[in-house]
Enzyme design. Sequence first.
Site, PDB file in Angstrom:
ATOM      1  N   TYR A  77       0.853  -1.184   0.000  1.00 19.28           N
ATOM      2  CA  TYR A  77       0.000   0.000   0.000  1.00 19.28           C
ATOM      3  C   TYR A  77       0.890   1.236   0.000  1.00 19.28           C
ATOM      4  O   TYR A  77       1.728   1.402   0.885  1.00 19.28           O
ATOM      5  CB  TYR A  77      -0.898  -0.011   1.244  1.00 19.28           C
ATOM      6  CG  TYR A  77      -1.771   1.212   1.343  1.00 19.28           C
ATOM      7  CD1 TYR A  77      -2.775   1.433   0.404  1.00 19.28           C
ATOM      8  CD2 TYR A  77      -1.589   2.149   2.349  1.00 19.28           C
ATOM      9  CE1 TYR A  77      -3.567   2.568   0.465  1.00 19.28           C
ATOM     10  CE2 TYR A  77      -2.383   3.288   2.422  1.00 19.28           C
ATOM     11  CZ  TYR A  77      -3.370   3.488   1.471  1.00 19.28           C
ATOM     12  OH  TYR A  77      -4.155   4.617   1.530  1.00 19.28           O
ATOM     13  N   HIS A 118      -4.639   5.252  -2.349  1.00 16.15           N
ATOM     14  CA  HIS A 118      -5.762   6.193  -2.476  1.00 16.15           C
ATOM     15  C   HIS A 118      -5.237   7.493  -3.072  1.00 16.15           C
ATOM     16  O   HIS A 118      -4.170   7.950  -2.683  1.00 16.15           O
ATOM     17  CB  HIS A 118      -6.353   6.524  -1.103  1.00 16.15           C
ATOM     18  CG  HIS A 118      -7.127   5.409  -0.483  1.00 16.15           C
ATOM     19  ND1 HIS A 118      -6.536   4.399   0.228  1.00 16.15           N
ATOM     20  CD2 HIS A 118      -8.468   5.159  -0.463  1.00 16.15           C
ATOM     21  CE1 HIS A 118      -7.479   3.567   0.661  1.00 16.15           C
ATOM     22  NE2 HIS A 118      -8.660   4.004   0.255  1.00 16.15           N
ATOM     23  N   ALA A 125      -2.344  13.295 -10.215  1.00 17.50           N
ATOM     24  CA  ALA A 125      -1.575  12.071  -9.992  1.00 17.50           C
ATOM     25  C   ALA A 125      -2.308  10.846 -10.569  1.00 17.50           C
ATOM     26  O   ALA A 125      -1.681   9.830 -10.868  1.00 17.50           O
ATOM     27  CB  ALA A 125      -1.319  11.874  -8.500  1.00 17.50           C
ATOM     28  N   TYR A 129      -0.289   7.835 -12.386  1.00 14.18           N
ATOM     29  CA  TYR A 129      -0.355   6.411 -12.048  1.00 14.18           C
ATOM     30  C   TYR A 129      -0.885   5.563 -13.208  1.00 14.18           C
ATOM     31  O   TYR A 129      -0.469   4.423 -13.374  1.00 14.18           O
ATOM     32  CB  TYR A 129      -1.207   6.191 -10.798  1.00 14.18           C
ATOM     33  CG  TYR A 129      -0.487   6.523  -9.509  1.00 14.18           C
ATOM     34  CD1 TYR A 129       0.541   5.715  -9.037  1.00 14.18           C
ATOM     35  CD2 TYR A 129      -0.827   7.645  -8.760  1.00 14.18           C
ATOM     36  CE1 TYR A 129       1.208   6.010  -7.855  1.00 14.18           C
ATOM     37  CE2 TYR A 129      -0.165   7.949  -7.572  1.00 14.18           C
ATOM     38  CZ  TYR A 129       0.850   7.123  -7.125  1.00 14.18           C
ATOM     39  OH  TYR A 129       1.509   7.413  -5.962  1.00 14.18           O
ATOM     40  N   TYR A 144     -11.168  11.553   3.091  1.00 15.94           N
ATOM     41  CA  TYR A 144     -10.309  12.559   3.720  1.00 15.94           C
ATOM     42  C   TYR A 144     -11.141  13.388   4.696  1.00 15.94           C
ATOM     43  O   TYR A 144     -12.262  13.786   4.375  1.00 15.94           O
ATOM     44  CB  TYR A 144      -9.683  13.468   2.650  1.00 15.94           C
ATOM     45  CG  TYR A 144      -8.812  12.699   1.683  1.00 15.94           C
ATOM     46  CD1 TYR A 144      -7.536  12.281   2.041  1.00 15.94           C
ATOM     47  CD2 TYR A 144      -9.275  12.376   0.405  1.00 15.94           C
ATOM     48  CE1 TYR A 144      -6.745  11.563   1.160  1.00 15.94           C
ATOM     49  CE2 TYR A 144      -8.487  11.662  -0.492  1.00 15.94           C
ATOM     50  CZ  TYR A 144      -7.225  11.257  -0.106  1.00 15.94           C
ATOM     51  OH  TYR A 144      -6.450  10.548  -0.982  1.00 15.94           O
TER      52      TYR A 144
END
Length: 160
Positions: A77, A118, A125, A129, A144
């Site tokens: 992770y 996450h 981003a 990714y 969040y």
Amino acid sequence: RKVKPTRIDLGDVTDKNVGQLRVLNRTVFPVSYGEKFYKSVVEDPTFLTKLAFYGGDALVGAVCARLEKKDGKTSLYIMTLGVLALYRDLGIGQKLVEFVCGSHDQFKDEKIEEVYLHVQEGNDALKFYSKFGFEECEKVENYYQKIQPATAIVLRKKLD
Ligand code: ACO
């Protein structure tokens, strides 16, 4: 690319340079991490951290990940992956993501099935990714607590 990739070196985190990592993360991320996190970064064997140095000694990027075992599945992770704004678009983020997706002596007895993370909804981003084969899997509302949008996207990449 603005510089030759040979000017970027990856290195390990130690109790001597973990303070620099804290400053870097505070600069790059809207979410802050406490003392306990940085203690684990140095001491916890399930944590995987790599630092990116520019021109030999300036810390300009880092990735912090951790080994997770859940529902019979072993994953890595990614908690944080960031590069200082002035040093973006030089291939440093790519080096860090490829490092995480590669093999690790520290976990040589583990069969790691996937890397996941996450990302805040709307973060560029997501595009970064996707270049490395990460796929948008789930949306988590109210992930969040202190930043808006509060929605996170879970990105996953299967390893072979
Ligand atoms: N939008 C679209 N494409 C991008 C972006 C972007 N914002 N950033 C990088 N890319 C692409 C690059 O164009 C490049 O593609 P190319 O090889 O075809 O030219 C590829 O992704 C690799 O780029 P790098 O130069 O290796 O990436 P960089 O060093 O700039 O780092 C990063 C990217 C880590 C996302 C950086 O912008 C950053 O630190 N952002 C702020 C922190 C952040 O949001 N981190 C991720 C949050 S999720 C988490 O940490 C778990």
